[in-house]
Design a protein around this motif. Structure first.
Motif, PDB file in Angstrom:
ATOM      1  N   LEU A   3      -7.562  -6.399   0.721  1.00  0.00           N
ATOM      2  CA  LEU A   3      -6.497  -5.752   1.481  1.00  0.00           C
ATOM      3  C   LEU A   3      -6.217  -6.623   2.693  1.00  0.00           C
ATOM      4  O   LEU A   3      -7.151  -7.071   3.375  1.00  0.00           O
ATOM      5  CB  LEU A   3      -6.930  -4.358   1.940  1.00  0.00           C
ATOM      6  CG  LEU A   3      -6.057  -3.679   3.008  1.00  0.00           C
ATOM      7  CD1 LEU A   3      -4.684  -3.323   2.443  1.00  0.00           C
ATOM      8  CD2 LEU A   3      -6.741  -2.432   3.572  1.00  0.00           C
ATOM      9  N   ASP A  56      -0.813  -4.296   3.535  1.00  0.00           N
ATOM     10  CA  ASP A  56      -0.554  -3.130   4.375  1.00  0.00           C
ATOM     11  C   ASP A  56       0.934  -3.091   4.724  1.00  0.00           C
ATOM     12  O   ASP A  56       1.397  -3.792   5.622  1.00  0.00           O
ATOM     13  CB  ASP A  56      -1.416  -3.235   5.644  1.00  0.00           C
ATOM     14  CG  ASP A  56      -1.097  -2.167   6.670  1.00  0.00           C
ATOM     15  OD1 ASP A  56      -0.597  -1.091   6.284  1.00  0.00           O
ATOM     16  OD2 ASP A  56      -1.350  -2.414   7.870  1.00  0.00           O
ATOM     17  N   THR A 108       0.802  -1.219   0.000  1.00  0.00           N
ATOM     18  CA  THR A 108       0.000   0.000   0.000  1.00  0.00           C
ATOM     19  C   THR A 108       0.834   1.268   0.000  1.00  0.00           C
ATOM     20  O   THR A 108       0.355   2.328  -0.401  1.00  0.00           O
ATOM     21  CB  THR A 108      -0.918   0.031   1.232  1.00  0.00           C
ATOM     22  OG1 THR A 108      -0.107  -0.013   2.420  1.00  0.00           O
ATOM     23  CG2 THR A 108      -1.890  -1.146   1.221  1.00  0.00           C
ATOM     24  N   GLN A 158       0.538 -11.468   8.402  1.00  0.00           N
ATOM     25  CA  GLN A 158       0.104 -11.038   7.072  1.00  0.00           C
ATOM     26  C   GLN A 158       0.399 -12.105   6.016  1.00  0.00           C
ATOM     27  O   GLN A 158      -0.455 -12.417   5.180  1.00  0.00           O
ATOM     28  CB  GLN A 158       0.806  -9.734   6.721  1.00  0.00           C
ATOM     29  CG  GLN A 158       0.298  -9.050   5.481  1.00  0.00           C
ATOM     30  CD  GLN A 158       0.954  -7.689   5.313  1.00  0.00           C
ATOM     31  OE1 GLN A 158       2.180  -7.587   5.257  1.00  0.00           O
ATOM     32  NE2 GLN A 158       0.146  -6.644   5.244  1.00  0.00           N
ATOM     33  N   GLY A 200      -4.266  -6.579   6.275  1.00  0.00           N
ATOM     34  CA  GLY A 200      -3.611  -5.718   7.243  1.00  0.00           C
ATOM     35  C   GLY A 200      -2.333  -6.337   7.786  1.00  0.00           C
ATOM     36  O   GLY A 200      -2.092  -7.540   7.656  1.00  0.00           O
ATOM     37  N   ASP A 201      -1.529  -5.505   8.414  1.00  0.00           N
ATOM     38  CA  ASP A 201      -0.297  -5.979   9.033  1.00  0.00           C
ATOM     39  C   ASP A 201      -0.592  -7.015  10.115  1.00  0.00           C
ATOM     40  O   ASP A 201       0.227  -7.888  10.393  1.00  0.00           O
ATOM     41  CB  ASP A 201       0.458  -4.781   9.625  1.00  0.00           C
ATOM     42  CG  ASP A 201       1.801  -5.171  10.208  1.00  0.00           C
ATOM     43  OD1 ASP A 201       2.677  -5.583   9.440  1.00  0.00           O
ATOM     44  OD2 ASP A 201       1.965  -5.081  11.444  1.00  0.00           O
ATOM     45  N   SER A 208      -0.966   2.711   7.502  1.00  0.00           N
ATOM     46  CA  SER A 208      -1.938   1.883   8.221  1.00  0.00           C
ATOM     47  C   SER A 208      -2.947   1.289   7.267  1.00  0.00           C
ATOM     48  O   SER A 208      -3.176   1.817   6.167  1.00  0.00           O
ATOM     49  CB  SER A 208      -2.680   2.721   9.274  1.00  0.00           C
ATOM     50  OG  SER A 208      -3.535   3.670   8.656  1.00  0.00           O
ATOM     51  N   ALA A 209      -3.569   0.195   7.700  1.00  0.00           N
ATOM     52  CA  ALA A 209      -4.634  -0.422   6.906  1.00  0.00           C
ATOM     53  C   ALA A 209      -5.839   0.507   6.823  1.00  0.00           C
ATOM     54  O   ALA A 209      -6.520   0.556   5.789  1.00  0.00           O
ATOM     55  CB  ALA A 209      -5.033  -1.761   7.518  1.00  0.00           C
TER      56      ALA A 209
END
Length: 249
Positions: free
Chosen positions: A78, A119, A52, A130, A80-81, A56-57
């Motif tokens: 998507l 992310d 990204t 992730q 996220g971390d 942040s997500a």
């Protein structure tokens, strides 16, 4: 004021279109609908991975649901971390994630790929949570949609003159160990006399209109660096990848 006949015609056409929408996909009001069962949804042939380049997500979600400085952008998923998976666009629809792109001679990856954003700001390692979530998602998507498992690509692979994501820190070997994408085998053989590394890159799918950019994309994925000139050992790696591709055909 518009002519009454034209106004009535417009209302009737609008009603027909809306009726079509209520029962399925829109239909052309100029044609007599005679449906055939011989069809299927447009099917993705590849998966394109991105990072990204944001902090942040949540910020990435906002951008993917609105637009950035370059205009509207989206992806199907998507991650996220923390490993949480978000879906933003149906797999049956065309998301705007790959932009101007080309792979194996086919342009417009948006039309035949699934886009997955990770992310990551582009300068940090990808988290274990992730990557685990990504592997589960890849297993699910390739299984349901019939996408060949080696057709997991980097955004930088398909748009090498403009993009470098996911970064050189992305663990492609980890994905290959799980059966996704291509990776050189442990024991490499010297290529035969007359071996053409550029031809091997073309066979893999790289667009060679800008050869230095394509070479940087190849190095980023298979050697973890962004060099734009040949490195020692590249020919053996490309020969091995070429042999793997030929064995799939």
């Amino acid at each position: 004021m518009s002519h009454p006949v034209l106004r009535v015609t417009f209302i009737l056409l609008f009603a027909i279109v809306m009726a079509g929408c209520a029962t399925g996909l829109p239909r052309n009001p100029l044609a007599d609908w005679q449906p055939s069962p011989n069809h299927e949804p447009r099917r993705a042939r590849a998966i394109v991975l991105h990072h990204t380049a944001m902090d942040s997500a949540e910020g990435a979600l906002h951008t993917l649901q609105t637009e950035n400085s370059g205009g509207p952008v989206s992806a199907h998923y998507l991650i996220g971390d923390d490993g949480r998976v978000y879906q933003l666009v149906s797999e049956q629809q065309r998301a705007w994630h790959a932009g101007g792109s080309r792979w194996a001679g086919i342009s417009d990856l948006n039309s035949w790929s699934i886009g997955i954003e990770l992310d990551n700001d582009g300068a940090e390692p990808f988290s274990e949570a992730q990557i685990r979530s990504l592997l589960v998602l890849l297993e699910d998507i390739t299984g349901r949609l019939g996408i060949q498992r080696h057709m997991v690509l980097a955004h930088g692979d398909v748009a090498p003159t403009k993009k470098d994501d996911p970064s050189a820190l992305f663990p492609w070997q980890r994905l290959a160990d799980a059966g996704f994408g291509l990776w050189q085998r442990e024991h490499l053989s010297a290529p035969p006399a007359g071996f053409d590394p550029w031809l091997a890159m073309r066979l893999l799918g790289y667009d060679l209109r800008d050869r230095s950019a394509a070479l940087a994309a190849f190095h980023r994925r298979y050697r973890g660096r962004d060099e734009r000139t040949w490195l020692p050992g590249d020919d053996a790696i490309l020969y091995d990848l070429q042999q793997q591709m030929l064995q799939m055909q």
